[in-house]
Design a protein around this motif. Structure first.
Motif, PDB file in Angstrom:
ATOM      1  N   HIS A 166      -1.029  -1.965   0.416  1.00 35.13           N
ATOM      2  CA  HIS A 166      -2.254  -1.168   0.507  1.00 35.13           C
ATOM      3  C   HIS A 166      -1.972   0.296   0.178  1.00 35.13           C
ATOM      4  O   HIS A 166      -2.678   0.913  -0.616  1.00 35.13           O
ATOM      5  CB  HIS A 166      -2.867  -1.301   1.910  1.00 35.13           C
ATOM      6  CG  HIS A 166      -3.967  -0.321   2.180  1.00 35.13           C
ATOM      7  ND1 HIS A 166      -5.217  -0.449   1.645  1.00 35.13           N
ATOM      8  CD2 HIS A 166      -3.980   0.821   2.914  1.00 35.13           C
ATOM      9  CE1 HIS A 166      -5.974   0.568   2.039  1.00 35.13           C
ATOM     10  NE2 HIS A 166      -5.241   1.350   2.819  1.00 35.13           N
ATOM     11  N   ASN A 167      -0.921   0.852   0.785  1.00 35.24           N
ATOM     12  CA  ASN A 167      -0.559   2.245   0.517  1.00 35.24           C
ATOM     13  C   ASN A 167      -0.117   2.431  -0.926  1.00 35.24           C
ATOM     14  O   ASN A 167      -0.429   3.449  -1.550  1.00 35.24           O
ATOM     15  CB  ASN A 167       0.557   2.702   1.460  1.00 35.24           C
ATOM     16  CG  ASN A 167       0.104   2.836   2.890  1.00 35.24           C
ATOM     17  OD1 ASN A 167      -1.064   2.687   3.209  1.00 35.24           O
ATOM     18  ND2 ASN A 167       1.054   3.080   3.771  1.00 35.24           N
ATOM     19  N   GLU A 168       0.618   1.468  -1.453  1.00 34.71           N
ATOM     20  CA  GLU A 168       1.053   1.555  -2.849  1.00 34.71           C
ATOM     21  C   GLU A 168      -0.162   1.660  -3.768  1.00 34.71           C
ATOM     22  O   GLU A 168      -0.201   2.498  -4.670  1.00 34.71           O
ATOM     23  CB  GLU A 168       1.894   0.338  -3.211  1.00 34.71           C
ATOM     24  CG  GLU A 168       2.446   0.386  -4.611  1.00 34.71           C
ATOM     25  CD  GLU A 168       3.318  -0.809  -4.946  1.00 34.71           C
ATOM     26  OE1 GLU A 168       3.613  -0.981  -6.141  1.00 34.71           O
ATOM     27  OE2 GLU A 168       3.702  -1.564  -4.036  1.00 34.71           O
ATOM     28  N   ASP A 169      -1.160   0.824  -3.523  1.00 34.55           N
ATOM     29  CA  ASP A 169      -2.380   0.856  -4.333  1.00 34.55           C
ATOM     30  C   ASP A 169      -3.121   2.188  -4.173  1.00 34.55           C
ATOM     31  O   ASP A 169      -3.653   2.724  -5.140  1.00 34.55           O
ATOM     32  CB  ASP A 169      -3.313  -0.299  -3.957  1.00 34.55           C
ATOM     33  CG  ASP A 169      -2.742  -1.658  -4.337  1.00 34.55           C
ATOM     34  OD1 ASP A 169      -1.810  -1.725  -5.170  1.00 34.55           O
ATOM     35  OD2 ASP A 169      -3.228  -2.664  -3.779  1.00 34.55           O
ATOM     36  N   CYS A 170      -3.151   2.715  -2.955  1.00 31.92           N
ATOM     37  CA  CYS A 170      -3.877   3.959  -2.683  1.00 31.92           C
ATOM     38  C   CYS A 170      -3.240   5.183  -3.338  1.00 31.92           C
ATOM     39  O   CYS A 170      -3.950   6.085  -3.787  1.00 31.92           O
ATOM     40  CB  CYS A 170      -3.959   4.212  -1.177  1.00 31.92           C
ATOM     41  SG  CYS A 170      -5.102   3.153  -0.307  1.00 31.92           S
ATOM     42  N   PHE A 171      -1.917   5.227  -3.385  1.00 37.62           N
ATOM     43  CA  PHE A 171      -1.246   6.459  -3.779  1.00 37.62           C
ATOM     44  C   PHE A 171      -0.529   6.398  -5.126  1.00 37.62           C
ATOM     45  O   PHE A 171       0.035   7.404  -5.560  1.00 37.62           O
ATOM     46  CB  PHE A 171      -0.265   6.893  -2.682  1.00 37.62           C
ATOM     47  CG  PHE A 171      -0.941   7.187  -1.375  1.00 37.62           C
ATOM     48  CD1 PHE A 171      -1.840   8.228  -1.265  1.00 37.62           C
ATOM     49  CD2 PHE A 171      -0.698   6.399  -0.265  1.00 37.62           C
ATOM     50  CE1 PHE A 171      -2.483   8.495  -0.064  1.00 37.62           C
ATOM     51  CE2 PHE A 171      -1.335   6.658   0.943  1.00 37.62           C
ATOM     52  CZ  PHE A 171      -2.228   7.705   1.041  1.00 37.62           C
TER      53      PHE A 171
END
Length: 169
Positions: A142-147
């Motif tokens: 999720h964080n990878e996709d966000c940032f």
């Protein structure tokens, strides 16, 4: 007013965050990060009970503190948060994987002093921002996709105009 207070309590180093914690406090957080394990502490506690908001750079630096605490002290740090918005944000970032999260008020310190605010060059600050976001990205998909777009943009800013673009994939 945003500030970071520091105290020692029962062998733990406590950071208490007050106000809106943003990029301008990144050098101060990085300074604390560099000192983990050098002063005989047994644990790290991050108290967010007086925090109103945090930006992603600050969240990334908190993640780095958690990872360093586990690696150096061999103990998972504690994060105390009573603000429902802050609690939601830290949980959504996957902090329950790297912190023991306590969502009720607890007494963390008596005598605290404000950590001095450090200033650094724009280039060094950009490196800290980039590193903080890479740390968040490594926590979960999720964080990878966000940032990923932000990290790509920051990395491309570092490259000279005539260098080949960074390969993505």
């Amino acid at each position: 007013m945003s500030k970071i207070l520091f105290a020692e309590h029962d062998g733990s180093h406590v950071l208490k965050f007050a106000g809106d914690i943003r990029l301008n406090l990144a050098p101060t957080l990085n300074g604390f990060l560099q000192q983990i394990g050098k002063n005989g502490e047994k644990a790290v506690v991050l108290d967010l009970t007086e925090t109103t908001c945090m930006d992603s750079t600050s969240l990334g630096l908190l993640a780095k503190i958690a990872i360093a605490s586990k690696a150096i002290l061999d103990v998972q740090p504690t994060l105390v948060t009573t603000n429902p918005d802050v609690t939601r944000i830290v949980r959504s970032m996957g902090f329950d994987q790297i912190f023991v999260i306590i969502d009720h008020d607890m007494h963390t310190c008596d005598e605290a002093f404000e950590l001095p605010t450090h200033v650094m060059s724009e280039e060094l600050l950009r490196e800290q921002v980039l590193d903080a976001h890479r740390t968040l990205m490594n926590l979960n998909k999720h964080n990878e996709d966000c940032f990923c777009d932000l990290v790509d943009a920051l990395e491309s800013e570092k490259q000279p105009c005539n260098s080949p673009a960074r390969a993505t994939g």
